[in-house]
Design a protein around this motif. Structure first.
Motif, mmCIF file in Angstrom:
data_model
loop_
_atom_site.group_PDB
_atom_site.id
_atom_site.type_symbol
_atom_site.label_atom_id
_atom_site.label_comp_id
_atom_site.label_asym_id
_atom_site.label_seq_id
_atom_site.Cartn_x
_atom_site.Cartn_y
_atom_site.Cartn_z
ATOM 1 N N VAL A 1 4.340 -11.594 6.570
ATOM 2 C CA VAL A 1 4.931 -10.361 6.052
ATOM 3 C C VAL A 1 6.204 -10.640 5.264
ATOM 4 C CG1 VAL A 1 5.940 -8.136 6.661
ATOM 5 C CG2 VAL A 1 3.907 -8.949 7.876
ATOM 6 N N VAL A 2 7.135 -11.361 5.862
ATOM 7 C CA VAL A 2 8.430 -11.603 5.216
ATOM 8 C C VAL A 2 8.283 -12.330 3.877
ATOM 9 C CG1 VAL A 2 10.574 -12.935 5.431
ATOM 10 C CG2 VAL A 2 9.843 -11.436 7.293
ATOM 11 N N PRO A 3 7.455 -13.377 3.749
ATOM 12 C CA PRO A 3 7.362 -14.065 2.458
ATOM 13 C C PRO A 3 6.633 -13.275 1.369
ATOM 14 C CG PRO A 3 6.642 -15.486 4.268
ATOM 15 C CD PRO A 3 6.696 -14.096 4.799
ATOM 16 N N ALA A 4 5.902 -12.227 1.728
ATOM 17 C CA ALA A 4 5.097 -11.502 0.748
ATOM 18 C C ALA A 4 5.978 -10.644 -0.154
ATOM 19 C CB ALA A 4 4.065 -10.631 1.457
ATOM 20 N N ASP A 5 5.591 -10.556 -1.416
ATOM 21 C CA ASP A 5 6.271 -9.659 -2.359
ATOM 22 C C ASP A 5 5.729 -8.238 -2.245
ATOM 23 O OD1 ASP A 5 7.818 -11.755 -3.829
ATOM 24 O OD2 ASP A 5 5.797 -12.465 -4.302
ATOM 25 N N GLY A 6 4.462 -8.132 -1.858
ATOM 26 C CA GLY A 6 3.825 -6.827 -1.724
ATOM 27 C C GLY A 6 2.990 -6.760 -0.464
ATOM 28 N N LEU A 7 2.892 -5.563 0.091
ATOM 29 C CA LEU A 7 2.161 -5.352 1.344
ATOM 30 C C LEU A 7 1.232 -4.161 1.177
ATOM 31 C CD1 LEU A 7 1.807 -5.974 4.411
ATOM 32 C CD2 LEU A 7 3.688 -4.369 4.827
ATOM 33 N N VAL A 8 -0.049 -4.376 1.442
ATOM 34 C CA VAL A 8 -1.027 -3.295 1.456
ATOM 35 C C VAL A 8 -1.497 -3.123 2.889
ATOM 36 C CG1 VAL A 8 -3.221 -2.433 0.567
ATOM 37 C CG2 VAL A 8 -1.766 -3.858 -0.895
ATOM 38 N N VAL A 9 -1.333 -1.932 3.430
ATOM 39 C CA VAL A 9 -1.668 -1.657 4.823
ATOM 40 C C VAL A 9 -2.849 -0.695 4.871
ATOM 41 C CG1 VAL A 9 -0.862 -0.738 7.016
ATOM 42 C CG2 VAL A 9 0.719 -1.996 5.544
ATOM 43 N N ALA A 10 -3.901 -1.093 5.569
ATOM 44 C CA ALA A 10 -5.072 -0.233 5.753
ATOM 45 C C ALA A 10 -5.160 0.150 7.221
ATOM 46 C CB ALA A 10 -6.350 -0.959 5.320
ATOM 47 N N THR A 11 -5.240 1.441 7.501
ATOM 48 C CA THR A 11 -5.298 1.900 8.884
ATOM 49 C C THR A 11 -6.257 3.070 9.022
ATOM 50 O OG1 THR A 11 -4.008 2.760 10.774
ATOM 51 C CG2 THR A 11 -3.322 3.465 8.578
ATOM 52 N N PRO A 12 -6.963 3.146 10.142
ATOM 53 C CA PRO A 12 -7.691 4.375 10.437
ATOM 54 C C PRO A 12 -6.707 5.452 10.861
ATOM 55 C CG PRO A 12 -7.879 2.865 12.276
ATOM 56 C CD PRO A 12 -7.134 2.123 11.205
ATOM 57 N N LEU A 13 -7.102 6.695 10.713
ATOM 58 C CA LEU A 13 -6.289 7.812 11.171
ATOM 59 C C LEU A 13 -6.603 8.046 12.644
ATOM 60 C CD1 LEU A 13 -4.291 9.981 9.990
ATOM 61 C CD2 LEU A 13 -6.246 11.549 10.053
ATOM 62 N N TYR A 14 -5.642 7.769 13.515
ATOM 63 C CA TYR A 14 -5.801 7.984 14.952
ATOM 64 C C TYR A 14 -4.880 9.127 15.368
ATOM 65 C CZ TYR A 14 -8.355 3.569 15.735
ATOM 66 O OH TYR A 14 -9.282 2.561 15.742
ATOM 67 N N TRP A 15 -5.454 10.202 15.836
ATOM 68 C CA TRP A 15 -4.669 11.350 16.281
ATOM 69 C C TRP A 15 -3.626 11.748 15.228
ATOM 70 C CZ3 TRP A 15 -6.060 14.536 20.046
ATOM 71 C CH2 TRP A 15 -6.974 14.079 21.000
ATOM 72 N N TYR A 16 -4.076 11.771 13.976
ATOM 73 C CA TYR A 16 -3.260 12.225 12.846
ATOM 74 C C TYR A 16 -2.059 11.333 12.598
ATOM 75 C CZ TYR A 16 -6.416 16.051 13.478
ATOM 76 O OH TYR A 16 -7.566 16.769 13.634
ATOM 77 N N GLY A 17 -2.194 10.063 12.968
ATOM 78 C CA GLY A 17 -1.158 9.085 12.695
ATOM 79 C C GLY A 17 -1.782 7.714 12.515
ATOM 80 N N MET A 18 -0.931 6.689 12.454
ATOM 81 C CA MET A 18 -1.412 5.327 12.281
ATOM 82 C C MET A 18 -2.023 4.805 13.580
ATOM 83 S SD MET A 18 2.201 3.192 12.263
ATOM 84 C CE MET A 18 2.963 4.240 11.025
ATOM 85 N N SER A 19 -2.742 3.717 13.494
ATOM 86 C CA SER A 19 -3.321 3.108 14.686
ATOM 87 C C SER A 19 -2.212 2.638 15.619
ATOM 88 C CB SER A 19 -4.219 1.924 14.306
ATOM 89 O OG SER A 19 -3.440 0.822 13.878
ATOM 90 N N GLY A 20 -2.530 2.527 16.908
ATOM 91 C CA GLY A 20 -1.544 2.106 17.889
ATOM 92 C C GLY A 20 -0.994 0.721 17.599
ATOM 93 N N ALA A 21 -1.850 -0.191 17.164
ATOM 94 C CA ALA A 21 -1.397 -1.550 16.855
ATOM 95 C C ALA A 21 -0.402 -1.547 15.710
ATOM 96 C CB ALA A 21 -2.596 -2.434 16.529
#
Length: 214
Positions: A75-95
């Motif tokens: 994460v820290v060395p990356a210039d860009g971050l793309v995050v894919a998550t399912p919608l769990y209870w109208y929010g991000m995944s627990g992990a």
């Protein structure tokens, strides 16, 4: 060439979040970037705890998983971050929520690597990919707003959000809004999308796109 990390925050390795993430990987690679893909569940197992009781003798986090590896080496060395998550209870995944919770362990004043981590987290371009079974747009608004605030707090630019509607594995491929194309486009243009956040006293011209005459 930039470094891009695409992070899939679903426990499923071949589900809809994974499908969206792979589209973003393809788009970023098409743009010539160095792209790495990671499954969040391979790295994050332990919940955020009380740093006053679980830091080791050196002050480092003692939760016994691969979180540090993910954060410090990917994460820290990356210039860009793309995050894919399912919608769990109208929010991000627990992990994924745990991933952000545990940033505190590395960014608080007592963190031995805090300065380096903060410097590496700031200034990134971020895109969010959401898979959910509801086409109701309000379902994803809370998660989108949360990511906007995460980006604001971390001095990052949230360049875009793509939502794919589906439930069965890979069903987002059938979404007529073409979320895979949107995800690929976000990966492709991650560093080209202009993000503006005006205030009443912001100095700006009357043109949004430089060089355009009509």
């Amino acid at each position: 060439m930039k470094k891009v990390l695409v992070l899939s925050a679903s426990p499923r390795r071949d589900g809809n979040s994974w499908t969206l993430a792979q589209a973003a990987v393809a788009g970023a690679r098409e743009a010539g970037h160095e792209v790495e893909f990671a499954h969040l569940n391979d790295y994050v197992q332990g919940l955020f705890r009380d740093c006053r009781t679980c830091r080791d003798a050196t002050g480092a986090c003692s939760v016994g998983d691969r979180y540090d590896e993910l954060l410090l080496e990917k994460v820290v060395p990356a210039d860009g971050l793309v995050v894919a998550t399912p919608l769990y209870w109208y929010g991000m995944s627990g992990a994924l929520k745990t991933f952000y919770d545990r940033l505190f362990c590395h960014t608080s004043g007592s963190a031995p690597d805090g300065d380096a981590v903060v410097a590496g987290l700031t200034g990134k371009k971020v895109a969010l990919l959401i898979s959910c079974e509801e086409s109701y747009r309000g379902a994803t608004l809370g998660l989108t707003a949360q990511f906007q605030e995460l980006a604001r707090y971390l001095h990052q630019d949230l360049v875009g959000v793509a939502v794919g509607v589906g439930n069965s594995r890979g069903e987002v491929r059938s979404d007529p809004s073409l979320p895979l194309d949107q995800a690929a486009d976000l990966g492709r243009r991650l560093f080209d999308i202009r993000v503006t956040d005006y205030r009443i006293d912001t100095e700006r011209s009357n043109r949004v796109w430089a060089g355009r005459t009509s």
